[in-house]
Design a protein around this motif. Structure first.
Motif, PDB file in Angstrom:
ATOM      1  N   VAL A 157       0.924  -1.389   0.034  1.00 35.07           N
ATOM      2  CA  VAL A 157       0.081   0.023  -0.015  1.00 35.07           C
ATOM      3  C   VAL A 157       0.956   1.298  -0.030  1.00 35.07           C
ATOM      4  O   VAL A 157       1.873   1.354   0.697  1.00 35.07           O
ATOM      5  N   PHE A 158       0.430   2.240  -0.955  1.00 36.29           N
ATOM      6  CA  PHE A 158       1.634   3.231  -1.050  1.00 36.29           C
ATOM      7  C   PHE A 158       0.535   4.323  -0.683  1.00 36.29           C
ATOM      8  O   PHE A 158      -0.359   4.938  -1.426  1.00 36.29           O
ATOM      9  N   GLY A 159       0.642   5.263   0.305  1.00 34.04           N
ATOM     10  CA  GLY A 159       0.145   6.352   1.084  1.00 34.04           C
ATOM     11  C   GLY A 159       0.517   7.603   0.521  1.00 34.04           C
ATOM     12  O   GLY A 159       1.869   7.580   0.591  1.00 34.04           O
ATOM     13  N   VAL A 160      -0.034   8.436  -0.071  1.00 33.11           N
ATOM     14  CA  VAL A 160       0.374   9.536  -0.507  1.00 33.11           C
ATOM     15  C   VAL A 160      -0.400  10.753   0.527  1.00 33.11           C
ATOM     16  O   VAL A 160      -1.542  10.777   0.345  1.00 33.11           O
ATOM     17  N   VAL A 161       0.641  11.703   0.824  1.00 34.57           N
ATOM     18  CA  VAL A 161       0.094  12.927   1.660  1.00 34.57           C
ATOM     19  C   VAL A 161       0.323  13.793   0.672  1.00 34.57           C
ATOM     20  O   VAL A 161       1.329  14.464   0.780  1.00 34.57           O
ATOM     21  N   GLY A 162      -0.604  14.667   0.010  1.00 32.54           N
ATOM     22  CA  GLY A 162      -0.640  15.691  -0.779  1.00 32.54           C
ATOM     23  C   GLY A 162      -1.070  15.397  -2.160  1.00 32.54           C
ATOM     24  O   GLY A 162      -0.251  14.381  -2.917  1.00 32.54           O
TER      25      GLY A 162
END
Length: 305
Positions: free
Chosen positions: A146-151
């Motif tokens: 799982v690749f979590g992106v903030v922004g």
């Protein structure tokens, strides 16, 4: 027409202007106490990180354009520039792909412990092995994680596109003040499910230290964090503690809260496990530098056409 570049050494690609009426003066770097003397007769100023506050802008009586050789404009007093009729232009999209590729490159390095295994091939650990290989830290695949992106700006979306191509499940942090989309989670929930977290938000009072001790404690065992946004998004001391304790599997940091950093910066200690620090170069591929240079030349050319 005098064009001054205050910190030209931050862009290794040299600029050139077809208009013979443009006098171009690139300075490798400029200290704060030299800014006014260098821009007082300038018609246009190019700056990457050198700050232009109200005093500097008011001293430049001929100034018509400030071109920021970066995606942001936080080093310019925009209110004063507007009052004085000075146009401020930045280059927001030149390095999105470069930064996104850096994110994925460091993600592979962290998940597969590339630095550790490359060292083992040279320091005797492999030659001393009883087997054909040397087994060290646990190697984790990128695909299926799982690749979590903030922004959710240009860079965040570019990194997400590459991650999907690798078979990763991409989840974004919910944008504050907006409805939660199907591929988004509140940040608190994203921290708990992301195998890799990448940060792409500007530094504001709301985002300062957003990844601190509590946020790091929420992250799942084996997770890694990548920061190519702004150094102060992450509490450096809390990050070091999490890495030393083993609650965080790894971190790749391309930006620090002070740049260039002092030699005793907490993140530059040689014994921090699974920490990869690079000197603010995620943006700096040859293609990105060429795009930035071309865009700056275009901004200046349009201003004085």
């Amino acid at each position: 027409m005098k064009v001054v570049f205050l910190d030209a050494a931050t862009l290794p690609t040299a600029l050139s202007f077809a208009n013979p009426a443009i006098e171009y003066l690139p300075y490798s770097s400029t200290s704060p106490d030299s800014v006014i003397s260098r821009i007082c007769e300038a018609t246009a100023v190019i700056t990457n990180k050198v700050r232009l506050g109200a005093e500097e802008l008011r001293a430049a009586k001929q100034l018509r354009l400030v071109a920021v050789a970066a995606a942001g404009t936080d080093n310019i007093d925009l209110d004063t520039a507007a009052q004085l009729g000075i146009r401020v232009a930045n280059v927001p999209d030149y390095g999105s792909d470069s930064v996104a590729e850096h994110v994925i490159a460091t993600l592979f390095a962290l998940r597969r412990h590339v630095v550790t295994y490359a060292a083992a091939a040279l320091d005797g650990r492999w030659t001393a092995s009883e087997h054909f290989c040397w087994n060290g830290p646990r190697i984790r695949d990128v695909g299926g994680s799982v690749f979590g992106v903030v922004g959710r700006g240009r860079i965040g979306e570019a990194a997400a596109r590459l991650a999907r191509g690798l078979g990763m499940e991409v989840r974004f942090a919910q944008t504050p003040g907006m409805a939660c989309r199907i591929d988004e989670l509140p940040l608190e929930e994203l921290l708990m499910v992301a195998d890799a977290l990448t940060l792409h938000v500007p530094l504001t009072p709301a985002t300062l230290g957003m990844i601190g001790r509590e946020a790091l404690a929420r992250m799942k065992p084996g997770a890694v964090i990548i920061n190519t946004g702004r150094g102060a998004l992450v509490d450096a001391s809390a990050l070091v503690a999490a890495l030393r304790e083993g609650s965080l599997a790894g971190a790749a940091i391309d930006v620090l809260d002070v740049e260039p950093p002092p030699a005793d910066h907490v993140l530059l200690a040689a014994d921090i496990p699974n920490l990869l620090v690079t000197p603010h170069v995620a943006w700096a591929s040859e293609n990105a530098q060429a795009r930035l240079a071309a865009r700056l030349e275009q901004l200046i050319g349009q201003q004085f056409a």
